[in-house]
Design a protein around this motif. Sequence first.
Motif, PDB file in Angstrom:
ATOM      1  N   ARG A  54       0.847  -1.193   0.000  1.00  0.00           N
ATOM      2  CA  ARG A  54       0.000   0.000   0.000  1.00  0.00           C
ATOM      3  C   ARG A  54       0.885   1.246   0.000  1.00  0.00           C
ATOM      4  N   ALA A  55       0.266   2.385  -0.194  1.00  0.00           N
ATOM      5  CA  ALA A  55       1.014   3.652  -0.151  1.00  0.00           C
ATOM      6  C   ALA A  55       1.469   3.921   1.285  1.00  0.00           C
ATOM      7  N   LEU A  87       6.987   8.667  -4.074  1.00  0.00           N
ATOM      8  CA  LEU A  87       6.470   7.920  -5.214  1.00  0.00           C
ATOM      9  C   LEU A  87       5.362   7.006  -4.690  1.00  0.00           C
ATOM     10  N   LYS A  88       4.828   6.156  -5.541  1.00  0.00           N
ATOM     11  CA  LYS A  88       3.680   5.330  -5.152  1.00  0.00           C
ATOM     12  C   LYS A  88       3.959   4.480  -3.911  1.00  0.00           C
ATOM     13  N   ASP A  89       4.996   3.675  -3.950  1.00  0.00           N
ATOM     14  CA  ASP A  89       5.266   2.776  -2.823  1.00  0.00           C
ATOM     15  C   ASP A  89       6.672   2.954  -2.253  1.00  0.00           C
TER      16      ASP A  89
END
Length: 104
Positions: A54-55, A87-89
């Motif tokens: 998840r983030a 960034l996303k992850d």
Amino acid sequence: MKLVNVTNSYKQLVNKQLENTDAYFVKVYSAGNTTVVYTEAAQHAELLIVNKKRAVRKTEINEILTYVLKRIPKEKYDRNQISIIELKDVIEISIPMTSSLVES
């Protein structure tokens, strides 16, 4: 959030960081699905926060940064110079040092 030192489980990562960067100190922490890689060099410290499920939450970023900054003398860094790339992850935090962390 509790950070657990899991450096011994990441020997290859630690060795690669020490061989291929200017870092002289590497620690790896885990907080559930979140992994934190902390590297220290003479003129900067870096944090890499990764969660592939998840983030990474803002509260996690703040707690981890607070945890690390408590271990660095306040006169060695300027909080206004800290940069965070999200960034996303993956989160990368760079802490430039105003003076060397290594004592001569």
